[in-house]
Design a protein around this motif. Structure first.
Motif, PDB file in Angstrom:
ATOM      1  N   SER A  45       0.832  -0.921   0.133  1.00 59.01           N
ATOM      2  CA  SER A  45      -0.217  -0.046   0.411  1.00 59.01           C
ATOM      3  C   SER A  45       0.850   1.169  -0.017  1.00 59.01           C
ATOM      4  CB  SER A  45      -0.772   0.172   1.293  1.00 59.01           C
ATOM      5  OG  SER A  45       0.036   0.179   1.922  1.00 59.01           O
ATOM      6  N   GLY A  46       0.701   1.930  -0.203  1.00 62.70           N
ATOM      7  CA  GLY A  46       0.519   3.546  -0.314  1.00 62.70           C
ATOM      8  C   GLY A  46       1.011   4.206   1.310  1.00 62.70           C
ATOM      9  N   SER A  49      -2.648   3.904   6.016  1.00 60.62           N
ATOM     10  CA  SER A  49      -4.503   3.133   5.822  1.00 60.62           C
ATOM     11  C   SER A  49      -5.990   3.910   6.531  1.00 60.62           C
ATOM     12  CB  SER A  49      -4.776   1.742   6.561  1.00 60.62           C
ATOM     13  OG  SER A  49      -4.610   1.460   7.525  1.00 60.62           O
ATOM     14  N   SER A  64     -11.336   8.576  -2.953  1.00 56.15           N
ATOM     15  CA  SER A  64     -10.592   8.014  -2.850  1.00 56.15           C
ATOM     16  C   SER A  64      -9.317   8.019  -4.189  1.00 56.15           C
ATOM     17  CB  SER A  64     -10.791   6.238  -3.908  1.00 56.15           C
ATOM     18  OG  SER A  64      -9.986   5.314  -4.139  1.00 56.15           O
ATOM     19  N   SER A  69      -1.973   8.772  -3.571  1.00 55.83           N
ATOM     20  CA  SER A  69      -1.642   7.328  -3.450  1.00 55.83           C
ATOM     21  C   SER A  69      -0.350   6.920  -2.449  1.00 55.83           C
ATOM     22  CB  SER A  69      -2.410   6.915  -5.035  1.00 55.83           C
ATOM     23  OG  SER A  69      -0.500   6.331  -5.182  1.00 55.83           O
ATOM     24  N   GLU A  73      -3.504   4.665   1.459  1.00 55.82           N
ATOM     25  CA  GLU A  73      -3.875   3.535   1.197  1.00 55.82           C
ATOM     26  C   GLU A  73      -5.680   4.042   1.808  1.00 55.82           C
ATOM     27  OE1 GLU A  73      -4.673  -1.593   2.028  1.00 55.82           O
ATOM     28  OE2 GLU A  73      -3.509  -0.059   3.617  1.00 55.82           O
TER      29      GLU A  73
END
Length: 610
Positions: A45-46, A49, A64, A69, A73
């Motif tokens: 992921s980036g 979260s 989103s 990103s 996430e």
């Protein structure tokens, strides 16, 4: 031991209200053990979260797409129930929830989310911001609120602040645990409190501390207080993997490289490397059950910091142990030096006294020896006189009979007793002078003025056997020396030292009636190829303090001499004489409940050409 800084269990910052039974509710169970974001999740992921809860698809899609990103996430949920279902499978750093939702109110969602994950920060989004709304959000545990429609840059900053607050909040228990860990001084204390301190930061079912063997370097289990049977090779493999990578290793039972296949109850494991400087120092392995979640990124981070502190605490404990041992050795050496100095001073005094007393002692000794000879001659003369008197009396002449009577009166029983007493006193005095000369000679040896007698290879068992039949001792002696025990010692010094030790054991006052019939045991054997003599007295009970100073020359009260004071040199002399010829003497508690003198003797050298 009480820990100076005790890390408390993690607690929530507030007590959220329970959700209404008419709306959404958290799943049953212990929410603190639900899964957080795993290492695998964060790797793909980036970064941060974010759980976005909004019933408007456009709003969810906007967040989103708009949040970078590289930083975030984003996971989307269309309502409170969907969010609860997601949170039952994983954890999030922060959640953004709409104040209005078709299946629940925003406040209810906030309460349930905070109840399920107290670590997660919740941000409320609403189109109608008011002070009343803000207060309600905070009351239910929200971190902040934000106006809709979303201003992406503003939302980004609020998210970052929320995550920073969570990070800072997590540092408090870490700091407290670190203080508690570093306040522990010994390795035993660290191991005793390791499990509960680690549990304060990273929930786990069991843990294993793997430390390398000092000789082989192979990892071995150092602490396993729970009694859980785990394969050592699997633990060693996982710990070694973390050490080689120099970073934590997280595995779950679903992974192909899961090392605990035979153990059905385990579901996740995290191995942290322990390192001091650049040198590996072991591994800390935390374990969770099959029904528990995998380890999260935040737990990985907290555990890594804790492991660094643990490695430092273990190294500090090792250094403390070495320092304590060195201080103990220094104090022991200082004590030995003090004892030796006392006797050396006494020896130098004795050397001066010997020089001053040598002529008077020699003259007195010669005079007493002459007196002994005179006594023998007088005794012979007295016997001859009595024979002559009997002969004269047998002639029957009055004049001779009167002379015989006078001779027998002079050589009667009282005269015979006086002559015998004089002879005995002279012999005792000569023996006392010899003992004084021997004591002065030993003291001079300790002063360094006289060399130690040359050592020889000697079987010590006959020396012990001579004590078995000594009639003047107040205690029976039992000798256990079935085989020859060869040592490299000076015969005269060993004999005199053993005499002092045996005399001490036999002459020590005993309080129990009939105790004088208890035997003193003399035993000779080899201990790891080192010749050793044991002198055990089952009745001699000594305190630790008394054992430590028993070989120290000291002034003590002599209760046998009318409570007078005398200088105790017997054991001190034996100790120093034995030390000078390379032997080691110590007094230890015996298995019988009494005390035992252990005399380690120098090893006899191999024969030439052997």
């Amino acid at each position: 031991m009480e820990i100076n800084q005790r890390a408390p269990r993690r607690r929530n910052g507030f007590a959220p209200r329970q959700a209404s039974s008419a709306g959404i509710s958290p799943p049953r169970g212990r929410f603190s053990s639900l899964p957080r974001r795993t290492v695998q999740d964060i790797a793909s992921s980036g970064g941060i979260s974010v759980l976005v809860i909004d019933d408007e698809p456009d709003m969810r899609e906007l967040i989103s797409v708009s949040l970078p990103s590289a930083e975030f996430e984003v996971v989307l949920a269309e309502g409170g129930r969907a969010a609860v279902a997601l949170l039952a499978t994983r954890r999030f750093d922060v959640a953004v929830t709409d104040l209005k939702s078709p299946d629940s109110s925003g406040m209810e969602t906030v309460a349930v989310l905070r109840q399920m994950d107290p670590d997660m920060e919740v941000i409320v989004a609403t189109s109608y911001v008011s002070s009343e709304t803000a207060r309600a959000c905070m009351k239910y545990g929200a971190y902040d609120y934000i106006r809709k429609p979303y201003e992406i840059e503003e939302l980004r900053h609020v998210l970052l602040r929320a995550v920073e607050k969570r990070r800072l909040r997590s540092l408090v228990p870490l700091y407290e645990v670190s203080c508690a860990l570093l306040s522990l001084r010994t390795r035993a204390e660290v191991l005793a409190h390791l499990g509960e301190l680690a549990l304060d930061l990273v929930p786990h079912q069991a843990f294993r501390l793997m430390l390398p063997d000092p000789d082989t370097g192979v990892l071995g289990i150092c602490s396993s207080p729970d009694g859980l049977e785990l394969p050592v090779e699997a633990l060693r493999e996982l710990g070694q993997r973390a050490i080689e990578r120099q970073e934590p290793v997280s595995v779950t039972h679903a992974a192909r490289d899961w090392p605990f296949s035979p153990v059905a109850r385990l579901g996740a494991a995290m191995a942290y490397p322990l390192q001091v400087g650049t040198a590996p120092a072991g591994s800390l392995i935390l374990l969770r059950g099959i029904a528990q979640p995998a380890f999260s990124v935040s737990e990985l981070q907290r555990g890594s910091l804790f492991s660094a502190q643990l490695a430092l605490a273990l190294e500090t404990a090792r250094l403390n142990s070495e320092m304590d041992a060195r201080v103990k050795d220094m104090l022991s050496s200082r004590g030995e030096m003090v004892k030796a100095e006392k006797l050396a001073t006494a020896g130098k005094l004795a050397a001066g006294l010997t020089h001053e007393l040598s002529n008077p002692l020699a003259f007195t000794k010669a005079s007493l020896q002459a007196l002994t000879g005179y006594s023998r001659n007088v005794k012979t003369l007295s016997a001859t006189t009595r024979d002559v008197a009997h002969e004269l009396a047998s002639r029957g002449e009055p004049r001779l009979m009167e002379l015989a009577r006078r001779l027998l009166a002079v050589t009667g029983s009282e005269a015979q007793a006086a002559i015998q007493d004089s002879a005995d006193a002279a012999e005792d005095a000569v023996d006392g002078i010899r003992r004084v000369e021997g004591l002065l000679s030993e003291l001079r040896t300790l002063s360094g003025d006289c060399p130690v007698a040359p050592a020889e290879s000697l079987d010590v068992t006959p020396l012990l056997s001579t004590w078995r039949d000594q009639g003047h001792l107040t205690r029976p002696i039992r000798v256990e020396a079935p085989n020859a025990v060869i040592a490299h010692v000076g015969r005269k010094e060993l004999e005199s030292s053993l005499t002092r030790l045996v005399s001490f054991l036999c002459d020590t006052p005993l309080e129990r009636p009939g105790a004088s019939q208890e035997a003193v045991v003399l035993r000779a054997e080899y201990d790891k190829n080192r010749p050793v003599i044991w002198l055990e007295d089952p009745l001699l009970v000594l305190s630790e303090e008394r054992r430590s100073d028993i070989f120290d020359a000291r002034i003590q009260e002599d209760s046998h001499g009318g409570r007078t004071m005398r200088l105790n040199l017997s054991l001190a002399l034996a100790y120093q004489i034995l030390r000078r010829m390379g032997a080691d003497l110590a007094v230890l508690p015996a298995a019988s409940g009494g005390s035992v003198f252990r005399l380690l003797l120098p090893v006899a050298p191999p024969p030439p050409g052997g």
